[in-house]
Design a protein around this motif. Structure first.
Motif, PDB file in Angstrom:
ATOM      1  N   GLU A  83     -95.266 -38.911 -10.528  1.00  0.00           N
ATOM      2  CA  GLU A  83     -95.556 -38.669  -9.118  1.00  0.00           C
ATOM      3  C   GLU A  83     -96.817 -37.823  -8.972  1.00  0.00           C
ATOM      4  O   GLU A  83     -97.070 -36.939  -9.779  1.00  0.00           O
ATOM      5  CB  GLU A  83     -94.379 -37.962  -8.432  1.00  0.00           C
ATOM      6  CG  GLU A  83     -93.148 -38.824  -8.301  1.00  0.00           C
ATOM      7  CD  GLU A  83     -92.015 -38.086  -7.593  1.00  0.00           C
ATOM      8  OE1 GLU A  83     -92.234 -36.972  -7.077  1.00  0.00           O
ATOM      9  OE2 GLU A  83     -90.917 -38.647  -7.554  1.00  0.00           O
ATOM     10  N   PRO A  84     -97.589 -38.088  -7.939  1.00  0.00           N
ATOM     11  CA  PRO A  84     -98.808 -37.302  -7.743  1.00  0.00           C
ATOM     12  C   PRO A  84     -98.455 -35.847  -7.370  1.00  0.00           C
ATOM     13  O   PRO A  84     -97.449 -35.590  -6.723  1.00  0.00           O
ATOM     14  CB  PRO A  84     -99.521 -38.000  -6.590  1.00  0.00           C
ATOM     15  CG  PRO A  84     -98.459 -38.778  -5.889  1.00  0.00           C
ATOM     16  CD  PRO A  84     -97.421 -39.121  -6.921  1.00  0.00           C
ATOM     17  N   SER A  85     -99.308 -34.948  -7.799  1.00  0.00           N
ATOM     18  CA  SER A  85     -99.135 -33.532  -7.444  1.00  0.00           C
ATOM     19  C   SER A  85     -99.596 -33.317  -6.015  1.00  0.00           C
ATOM     20  O   SER A  85    -100.531 -33.962  -5.530  1.00  0.00           O
ATOM     21  CB  SER A  85     -99.954 -32.635  -8.367  1.00  0.00           C
ATOM     22  OG  SER A  85     -99.493 -32.728  -9.684  1.00  0.00           O
ATOM     23  N   THR A  86     -98.966 -32.404  -5.330  1.00  0.00           N
ATOM     24  CA  THR A  86     -99.331 -32.076  -3.958  1.00  0.00           C
ATOM     25  C   THR A  86     -99.685 -30.590  -3.899  1.00  0.00           C
ATOM     26  O   THR A  86     -98.889 -29.753  -4.291  1.00  0.00           O
ATOM     27  CB  THR A  86     -98.163 -32.357  -2.992  1.00  0.00           C
ATOM     28  OG1 THR A  86     -97.771 -33.714  -3.137  1.00  0.00           O
ATOM     29  CG2 THR A  86     -98.554 -32.089  -1.569  1.00  0.00           C
ATOM     30  N   ARG A  97     -89.874 -38.045 -12.506  1.00  0.00           N
ATOM     31  CA  ARG A  97     -90.843 -37.635 -11.486  1.00  0.00           C
ATOM     32  C   ARG A  97     -92.209 -37.289 -12.075  1.00  0.00           C
ATOM     33  O   ARG A  97     -93.135 -36.965 -11.339  1.00  0.00           O
ATOM     34  CB  ARG A  97     -90.295 -36.441 -10.719  1.00  0.00           C
ATOM     35  CG  ARG A  97     -89.001 -36.790  -9.973  1.00  0.00           C
ATOM     36  CD  ARG A  97     -88.558 -35.701  -9.101  1.00  0.00           C
ATOM     37  NE  ARG A  97     -89.520 -35.620  -7.987  1.00  0.00           N
ATOM     38  CZ  ARG A  97     -89.410 -34.770  -6.991  1.00  0.00           C
ATOM     39  NH1 ARG A  97     -88.413 -33.927  -6.945  1.00  0.00           N
ATOM     40  NH2 ARG A  97     -90.306 -34.731  -6.037  1.00  0.00           N
ATOM     41  N   ARG A  98     -92.342 -37.365 -13.383  1.00  0.00           N
ATOM     42  CA  ARG A  98     -93.583 -36.978 -14.055  1.00  0.00           C
ATOM     43  C   ARG A  98     -94.795 -37.751 -13.527  1.00  0.00           C
ATOM     44  O   ARG A  98     -95.885 -37.214 -13.412  1.00  0.00           O
ATOM     45  CB  ARG A  98     -93.444 -37.188 -15.559  1.00  0.00           C
ATOM     46  CG  ARG A  98     -94.596 -36.683 -16.376  1.00  0.00           C
ATOM     47  CD  ARG A  98     -94.413 -36.978 -17.860  1.00  0.00           C
ATOM     48  NE  ARG A  98     -93.202 -36.427 -18.371  1.00  0.00           N
ATOM     49  CZ  ARG A  98     -93.112 -35.299 -19.107  1.00  0.00           C
ATOM     50  NH1 ARG A  98     -94.192 -34.636 -19.373  1.00  0.00           N
ATOM     51  NH2 ARG A  98     -91.959 -34.876 -19.547  1.00  0.00           N
TER      52      ARG A  98
END
Length: 67
Positions: A60-63, A57-58
């Protein structure tokens, strides 16, 4: 389960826990060492799974979460 490649270690276990381990070992017809070995193996496998999930998951964009 002990093999020539095994490493002997000494650990401190509370008396009540040791009693439970020896009873379980007798019920399961195995040694306390077998139970401890399996428990450590499972713990490390779970950690490895968590690390693999994190690595997957590294990218994946931060939300941002606004409260």
């Amino acid at each position: 389960m002990t093999s020539q490649l095994s490493k002997r270690v000494t650990i401190d276990i509370e008396p009540d826990l040791y009693k439970k381990l020896t009873l379980k070992a007798a019920q399961d017809d195995c040694s306390v060492s077998d139970i401890v070995h399996e428990a450590v193996y499972l713990l490390l496998a779970e950690d490895a799974e968590d690390i693999a999930d994190f690595d997957a998951r590294r990218a994946e964009p931060s939300t941002d979460i606004e409260l």
